[in-house]
Scaffold this motif. Structure first.
Motif, PDB file in Angstrom:
ATOM      1  N   ASP B  89       0.839  -1.195   0.000  1.00  0.00           N
ATOM      2  CA  ASP B  89       0.000   0.000   0.000  1.00  0.00           C
ATOM      3  C   ASP B  89       0.874   1.245   0.000  1.00  0.00           C
ATOM      4  OD1 ASP B  89      -3.107  -0.457   0.576  1.00  0.00           O
ATOM      5  OD2 ASP B  89      -1.927  -2.087   1.448  1.00  0.00           O
ATOM      6  N   ILE B  90       0.490   2.181  -0.822  1.00  0.00           N
ATOM      7  CA  ILE B  90       1.192   3.463  -0.852  1.00  0.00           C
ATOM      8  C   ILE B  90       0.157   4.558  -0.628  1.00  0.00           C
ATOM      9  CG2 ILE B  90       2.464   5.079  -2.309  1.00  0.00           C
ATOM     10  CD1 ILE B  90       3.781   2.587  -3.543  1.00  0.00           C
ATOM     11  N   ILE B  91       0.426   5.382   0.388  1.00  0.00           N
ATOM     12  CA  ILE B  91      -0.509   6.463   0.716  1.00  0.00           C
ATOM     13  C   ILE B  91       0.154   7.785   0.317  1.00  0.00           C
ATOM     14  CG2 ILE B  91      -1.728   7.671   2.559  1.00  0.00           C
ATOM     15  CD1 ILE B  91      -0.833   4.135   3.189  1.00  0.00           C
ATOM     16  N   ILE B  92      -0.518   8.490  -0.546  1.00  0.00           N
ATOM     17  CA  ILE B  92      -0.001   9.784  -1.002  1.00  0.00           C
ATOM     18  C   ILE B  92      -0.765  10.867  -0.256  1.00  0.00           C
ATOM     19  CG2 ILE B  92       0.167  11.330  -2.984  1.00  0.00           C
ATOM     20  CD1 ILE B  92       0.482   8.780  -4.695  1.00  0.00           C
ATOM     21  N   SER B 131      -3.722   5.028  -1.916  1.00  0.00           N
ATOM     22  CA  SER B 131      -4.712   5.875  -1.253  1.00  0.00           C
ATOM     23  C   SER B 131      -4.205   7.308  -1.352  1.00  0.00           C
ATOM     24  CB  SER B 131      -4.873   5.492   0.212  1.00  0.00           C
ATOM     25  OG  SER B 131      -5.301   4.148   0.307  1.00  0.00           O
ATOM     26  N   VAL B 132      -5.137   8.246  -1.470  1.00  0.00           N
ATOM     27  CA  VAL B 132      -4.741   9.653  -1.602  1.00  0.00           C
ATOM     28  C   VAL B 132      -5.474  10.454  -0.539  1.00  0.00           C
ATOM     29  CG1 VAL B 132      -4.707  11.649  -3.129  1.00  0.00           C
ATOM     30  CG2 VAL B 132      -4.367   9.367  -4.082  1.00  0.00           C
ATOM     31  N   GLU B 142      -9.339  11.189  -0.550  1.00  0.00           N
ATOM     32  CA  GLU B 142      -9.761  11.347  -1.948  1.00  0.00           C
ATOM     33  C   GLU B 142     -10.037   9.999  -2.594  1.00  0.00           C
ATOM     34  OE1 GLU B 142     -10.202  14.350  -3.000  1.00  0.00           O
ATOM     35  OE2 GLU B 142      -9.260  15.366  -1.298  1.00  0.00           O
ATOM     36  N   ILE B 143      -9.211   8.989  -2.269  1.00  0.00           N
ATOM     37  CA  ILE B 143      -9.423   7.646  -2.828  1.00  0.00           C
ATOM     38  C   ILE B 143      -8.712   6.667  -1.898  1.00  0.00           C
ATOM     39  CG2 ILE B 143      -7.378   7.408  -4.327  1.00  0.00           C
ATOM     40  CD1 ILE B 143      -9.397   6.499  -6.524  1.00  0.00           C
ATOM     41  N   LYS B 150      -5.331   5.129 -13.280  1.00  0.00           N
ATOM     42  CA  LYS B 150      -5.994   6.300 -13.882  1.00  0.00           C
ATOM     43  C   LYS B 150      -6.879   6.977 -12.834  1.00  0.00           C
ATOM     44  CE  LYS B 150      -8.737   7.683 -17.852  1.00  0.00           C
ATOM     45  NZ  LYS B 150      -9.624   8.492 -17.046  1.00  0.00           N
ATOM     46  N   GLN B 151      -7.598   6.155 -12.084  1.00  0.00           N
ATOM     47  CA  GLN B 151      -8.469   6.717 -11.047  1.00  0.00           C
ATOM     48  C   GLN B 151      -7.644   7.394  -9.962  1.00  0.00           C
ATOM     49  OE1 GLN B 151     -11.790   4.621  -9.485  1.00  0.00           O
ATOM     50  NE2 GLN B 151     -11.975   3.319 -11.283  1.00  0.00           N
ATOM     51  N   VAL B 152      -6.504   6.790  -9.644  1.00  0.00           N
ATOM     52  CA  VAL B 152      -5.651   7.382  -8.590  1.00  0.00           C
ATOM     53  C   VAL B 152      -5.119   8.736  -9.055  1.00  0.00           C
ATOM     54  CG1 VAL B 152      -3.608   7.047  -7.162  1.00  0.00           C
ATOM     55  CG2 VAL B 152      -5.017   5.093  -7.762  1.00  0.00           C
ATOM     56  N   ILE B 153      -4.672   8.776 -10.311  1.00  0.00           N
ATOM     57  CA  ILE B 153      -4.130  10.043 -10.835  1.00  0.00           C
ATOM     58  C   ILE B 153      -5.244  11.091 -10.918  1.00  0.00           C
ATOM     59  CG2 ILE B 153      -3.154  11.114 -12.912  1.00  0.00           C
ATOM     60  CD1 ILE B 153      -1.518   8.530 -13.239  1.00  0.00           C
TER      61      ILE B 153
END
Lengths: 298, 623
Positions: B89-92, B131-132, B142-143, B150-153
């Protein structure tokens, strides 16, 4: 010459064979060949009724006793065959280990021997450039020595156009013409084959039984080249830069085979004999091939 | 994509050497043959079959050049893909508070740069759930746990600029709850401010940029005795060098004056615009744009804090009617600190004869009384109203009377009325307990948690109810009483569209319904209008993310309010300082991903080995 052309091996087995000529001789001098002419030979040919003027010595009295009719015995007159043995003296004939020129001379010598042994007449010709060097006619065993001497002195080293050279040769009677060559020329393969075909047709027109002896060197049959090379044509000095791969060598062999087959087919078309020889082959192997193809008989 | 070191590219000088070696090696070996014709035909056939035969001739050379290039690439240690691929998992986390509106590079804000770096990172071939989180004082998810890049960007790009004040703390709290239970996660935090990442496995990308920034924090005015107006603008210099700039003053939307101001680095300065004629001021006050605006007249790293507004409000006299037998506490408290308040007193028996509506009182205070009929417009404060258990008529909606209690402890309940006196309590001999009406909020409750004081907006007016007599308590004797009364009057006197005209970015704006209008229209700083229908007497407008001038229109009434850029967000000279509870956190300008790059040397070397094996095979075949 560096190598003795007519060594001991050459003479072995020459006595065993003679050339089977299909050419029924006409004209010429008496010899050992059956001719169409009915004459004074010992070989019986046919009977016919006596007519006035016939030699009464040829009346078959036994037949007269059985039939009460006069019949005359007819005998086939045996005449000599006139051999023209042509050697291609182009530069390419000097190529190969052993040189093709050596085998060419030996083949010419062997055929000369067979002809002279059969009391036929032989003339030797070398096709040198667009010139034709013609020897005197040889007969008898003395003639054979002279013929060998002539063959040993044939000079190779010109760009020969076979078709052109052959057309310069005078032919007066029926006979047998033997052409010993590698059949390479400066022309493309197709053009070259066309020229050979023309030459055979011309010889056939001149009432010659044609024998083609195709001489190739081992290096031409199975070239062993490697890496990037500049191949230089021995006659034209033209250079072709290639990278010799096994694939290219395979392709070359295929082209060579097609070339030989085309010459053979051309020969067959005009009822000429075709024998392919490798310059490292012996006279015995030639004789074997000749017998196999019905050209010679033991 | 990135390169760890560039020096191996110098090895490319050996490529011409390889070519040269092949050229030398290819020196033609000449050989005489009887005839070329057959070779020509064979060669032409091969070339006809394989047009790339020439290439094949030098295949070894090309393979050796390729091998050298692969060696160079391997030595350069490229990190093409799979950065941080070890994380599930990467959380931005992206800071979108006010300071992120500042310039990062020419034409690019810090927020733009954060989005770009995050998008590039997502696009770099990482296989993980993303996750953003956006953080601007309030954290927004946000997500969550998305693998569709694409959805993440899109989620990253949808994070919008705000002028809110806020550190990363709220975002950190949200991420902490997000990662609870995750073992292999990584947080990428993009910010330009100091942050405490606590125990998160976090990499902080510092987007702070030192530069010049002057901020105009506030503008205000005062009216002199002669009626002339003096305007004061407060300027702070957060830049490295001395700030010398012009400051423009606008009256409404018209430029009035320009003053030059100087401020040393890290210092403040005040600029005055004096002697604005009284007539000009009155004209502005009565215009449709009654506000002052001051603006720094030069560009800097953060433009959003370069202007401020002062909304002008009328100062009309306020009339209060006190209906009471006698209450000196109230009399003093109602005139407290406001010289422009007019207080009329009347006894209960005389009140019925008075036409309260006609007199135009802003506020009527009934002390121990309940009128038969409510005044039409005025706001009302009921103190200890006389009530029976069965209330009738209008009283049913206002008084949800429950019981009368003796000797109770009255506690303040946190509300606008009890601002500054939270957690205060006092004893009361007798107090009424009410059920809280739906339109009101409670500010006093008894010890039994029942409401005894409430306030709200009902029927187009403010109504407040206090369920006990002030004489029954010691409350009026305490210092908290005047504060309470000031707050109560402030909440009940106002019947304007807005209770205030200055808000902080992100703050909610309560819009009141006046004159029974059905809808209100809010115009934001970009002139975008939003229409709201009144379902109750108030609506909440919370789209105040940008500093600047807003207006609210209800019928013919229009009122302006300004949203201020937070001063704490203007300090761009501060570098992001990252603290953590247990470990050191590395702070960098770009995402640091060197750890995983070494992994990709192995595939490159495997390709090289394969290439060399093919080369060896080709070489052997040629032999």
């Amino acid at each position: 010459m560096e190598e003795r052309i007519f060594d001991e091996a050459f003479f072995k087995g020459l006595n065993r064979v003679k050339h089977v000529s299909r050419a029924a001789m006409q004209g010429g001098r008496s010899g050992m060949r059956r001719s169409k002419a009915k004459g004074s030979s010992v070989e019986f040919a046919d009977f016919r009724e006596y007519v006035a003027g016939d030699d009464i010595r040829r009346i078959d009295w036994n037949t007269y006793g059985r039939t009460d009719k006069l019949f005359v015995k007819l005998f086939i007159e045996e005449r000599e065959t006139y051999y023209s043995i042509l050697t291609d003296a182009s530069t390419s004939m000097k190529y190969g280990i052993p040189k093709k020129s050596i085998l060419a001379a030996r083949l010419a010598g062997a055929l000369t021997y067979m002809a002279l042994d059969n009391l036929d007449r032989v003339r030797l010709l070398s096709l040198y450039g667009d010139k034709v060097k013609i020897s005197s006619d040889y007969t008898g065993r003395q003639g054979f020595k002279k013929a060998l001497s002539w063959l040993e002195n044939v000079e190779f080293g010109a760009n020969t156009d076979l078709n052109c050279s052959i057309r310069r040769i005078p032919f007066h009677n029926k006979g047998v013409t033997v052409l010993v060559s590698d059949f390479f020329s400066k022309d493309t393969t197709d053009k070259n084959v066309e020229n050979i075909l023309e030459a055979i047709r011309y010889l056939r027109y001149m009432k010659q039984e044609v024998i083609l002896l195709h001489v190739l060197s081992p290096q031409e049959i199975s070239p062993e080249l490697e890496g990037t090379m500049g191949l230089i044509d021995s006659e034209t000095e033209e250079m072709l830069r290639i990278t010799a791969t096994s694939r290219l060598c395979r392709q070359y062999k295929e082209v060579l085979d097609r070339f030989c087959i085309k010459i053979e087919q051309a020969a067959k078309k005009y009822q000429a004999h075709y024998i392919r020889m490798c310059s490292d082959e012996t006279i015995e192997q030639f004789i074997y091939s000749g017998i196999k193809k019905g050209l010679l008989e033991s | 994509m990135g390169i760890t070191r560039w020096w191996p590219i110098a090895l490319a000088v050996f490529i011409p050497g390889i070519v040269l070696l092949y050229l030398l090696k290819q020196k033609v070996r000449e050989q005489k043959i009887s005839s070329l014709n057959l070779w020509k035909e064979a060669y032409e056939n091969i070339q006809a079959n394989t047009p790339w035969e020439k290439f094949r001739n030098n295949l070894l050379m090309y393979m050796q050049i390729a091998a050298l290039i692969i060696i160079i690439i391997a030595l350069m240690s490229p990190y093409l893909t799979g950065r941080d691929s070890g994380y599930g998992d990467i959380i931005i986390m992206i800071d979108n508070s006010g300071s992120m509106s500042g310039i990062y590079s020419e034409g690019v804000t810090k927020l733009d740069e954060a989005k770009k770096q995050a998008s590039d990172y997502i696009n770099s071939g990482i296989d993980a759930r993303f996750s953003v989180v956006s953080s601007n004082g309030y954290a927004g998810l946000e997500i969550s746990g998305e693998t569709d890049k694409k959805q993440v960007i899109d989620a990253v790009n949808n994070i919008s600029e705000t002028h809110r004040e806020g550190a990363f703390d709220s975002g950190v709290s949200m991420v902490q709850s997000l990662v609870s239970g995750m073992k292999d996660y990584k947080v990428l935090a993009f910010t330009d401010e100091s942050v405490n990442v606590q125990e998160l496995n976090c990499e902080v990308i510092d987007l702070s940029v030192a530069g010049e920034n002057g901020a105009l924090h506030s503008v205000s005015h005062s009216i002199g005795e002669d009626g002339t107006v003096k305007v004061l603008a407060y300027i702070a210099n957060y830049g490295k060098s001395k700030l010398i700039t012009d400051v423009n003053l606008y009256l409404g939307d018209k430029l009035y004056d320009i003053q030059t101001v100087e401020a040393d680095s890290g210092k403040d300065a005040v600029v005055y615009f004096k002697d604005i004629p009284a007539g000009r001021y009155r004209g502005l006050l009565n215009s449709d744009k009654p506000y002052l605006m001051a603006e720094i007249n030069s560009d800097d790293m953060l433009m959003a804090d370069n202007s401020a507004y002062d909304i002008l409000a009328g100062t009309n006299d306020q009339k209060i009617l006190l209906v009471t037998e006698k209450n000196s506490f109230l009399e003093n408290a109602l005139t407290l600190g406001n010289t422009q308040t007019v207080l009329d007193k009347v006894k209960a028996e005389d009140a019925d004869d008075l036409d309260v509506s006609k007199e135009g009182y802003d506020l009527v205070v009934y002390d121990g009384e309940v009128p038969d009929q409510l005044p039409q417009k005025s706001n009302i404060i009921f103190i200890n109203p006389k009530l029976s258990k069965n209330t009738k008529g209008w009283q049913k909606d206002i008084f949800l009377y429950k019981d009368n209690k003796n000797n109770v402890l009255v506690k303040t309940k946190s509300s606008k009325v009890t601002e500054y006196i939270e957690d205060y309590s006092f004893s009361c001999i007798k107090a009424k307990e009410f059920e809280l009406p739906s339109w009101a909020y409670s500010f006093f409750e008894t010890s039994s948690k029942n409401t005894t004081g409430y306030c709200g907006y009902y029927g187009g007016r403010k109504i407040a109810v206090i369920g006990f007599d002030l004489h029954n308590t010691d409350f009026p004797l305490q210092t908290e009483f005047p504060i309470f009364m000031f707050n109560l009057l402030k909440q009940t006197m106002t019947t304007e569209i807005l209770e205030r005209n200055v808000y902080n970015a992100g703050e909610q704006v309560i819009v009141n319904r006046v004159e029974n209008t059905k809808e209100t229209v809010v115009t934001d700083t970009t002139e975008k209008k939003e229409q709201y229908a009144f379902e109750q007497d108030t609506i909440v407008y919370d789209n105040t993310n940008y500093s600047g001038l807003y207006s609210v229109k209800e019928g013919k009434n229009i009122m302006y309010f300004s949203v201020e850029f937070p001063a704490s967000e203007s300090n761009i000279s501060e570098k992001a300082v990252v603290t953590a509870d247990k470990k050191d956190i590395q702070v960098s300008k770009h995402i640091n991903d060197k750890v995983s790059t070494r992994t990709y040397i192995i595939p490159i070397l495997l390709i090289l080995t394969g290439l060399l094996m093919v080369e060896w095979r080709v070489y052997r075949k040629k032999l």
